[in-house]
Design a protein around this motif. Structure first.
Motif, PDB file in Angstrom:
ATOM      1  N   MET A   1     -24.927  -5.587  54.609  1.00  0.00           N
ATOM      2  CA  MET A   1     -23.817  -6.830  54.781  1.00  0.00           C
ATOM      3  C   MET A   1     -23.031  -6.923  53.432  1.00  0.00           C
ATOM      4  O   MET A   1     -23.533  -6.559  52.403  1.00  0.00           O
ATOM      5  CB  MET A   1     -24.705  -8.037  54.525  1.00  0.00           C
ATOM      6  N   SER A   2     -21.688  -6.989  53.459  1.00  0.00           N
ATOM      7  CA  SER A   2     -20.777  -6.971  52.628  1.00  0.00           C
ATOM      8  C   SER A   2     -20.851  -8.195  51.705  1.00  0.00           C
ATOM      9  O   SER A   2     -21.448  -9.178  51.731  1.00  0.00           O
ATOM     10  CB  SER A   2     -19.508  -6.510  53.099  1.00  0.00           C
TER      11      SER A   2
ATOM     12  N   ARG B   1     -18.535  -9.934  50.664  1.00  0.00           N
ATOM     13  CA  ARG B   1     -17.717 -11.159  51.140  1.00  0.00           C
ATOM     14  C   ARG B   1     -18.387 -11.783  52.413  1.00  0.00           C
ATOM     15  O   ARG B   1     -18.243 -13.116  52.539  1.00  0.00           O
ATOM     16  CB  ARG B   1     -16.569 -10.563  51.675  1.00  0.00           C
ATOM     17  N   SER B   2     -18.990 -11.092  53.212  1.00  0.00           N
ATOM     18  CA  SER B   2     -19.838 -11.730  54.219  1.00  0.00           C
ATOM     19  C   SER B   2     -20.859 -12.516  53.797  1.00  0.00           C
ATOM     20  O   SER B   2     -21.109 -13.735  54.381  1.00  0.00           O
ATOM     21  CB  SER B   2     -20.373 -10.601  55.240  1.00  0.00           C
ATOM     22  N   SER B   3     -21.469 -12.272  52.826  1.00  0.00           N
ATOM     23  CA  SER B   3     -22.740 -12.984  52.117  1.00  0.00           C
ATOM     24  C   SER B   3     -22.263 -14.297  51.548  1.00  0.00           C
ATOM     25  O   SER B   3     -22.713 -15.482  51.578  1.00  0.00           O
ATOM     26  CB  SER B   3     -23.114 -12.187  50.863  1.00  0.00           C
TER      27      SER B   3
ATOM     28  N   LEU C   1     -21.143 -16.658  54.537  1.00  0.00           N
ATOM     29  CA  LEU C   1     -22.217 -17.135  54.938  1.00  0.00           C
ATOM     30  C   LEU C   1     -22.725 -18.077  54.143  1.00  0.00           C
ATOM     31  O   LEU C   1     -23.323 -19.446  54.796  1.00  0.00           O
ATOM     32  CB  LEU C   1     -23.364 -16.053  55.252  1.00  0.00           C
TER      33      LEU C   1
END
Length: 48
Positions: A1-2, A4-6, A9
């Motif tokens: 998971m990148s 930015r995605s973290s 989220l």
């Protein structure tokens, strides 16, 4: 998971938790208002 995605989220989870708190506070306010109304009504009934 990148990274930015973290972050996205985590931001969405935080927004969800804050909205749940707002609903709870609003509900408590309604409950307190109803309690005050019921208490005032009971006092009037006893006084008359």
């Amino acid at each position: 998971m990148s990274r930015r995605s973290s972050f996205v989220l985590a931001a969405l989870a935080g927004a969800l938790m804050l909205s749940a708190c707002a609903n709870t506070v609003r509900g408590v306010g309604r409950d307190v208002g109803n309690t005050v109304d019921a208490t005032g009504s009971a006092v009037r009934d006893v006084a008359h």
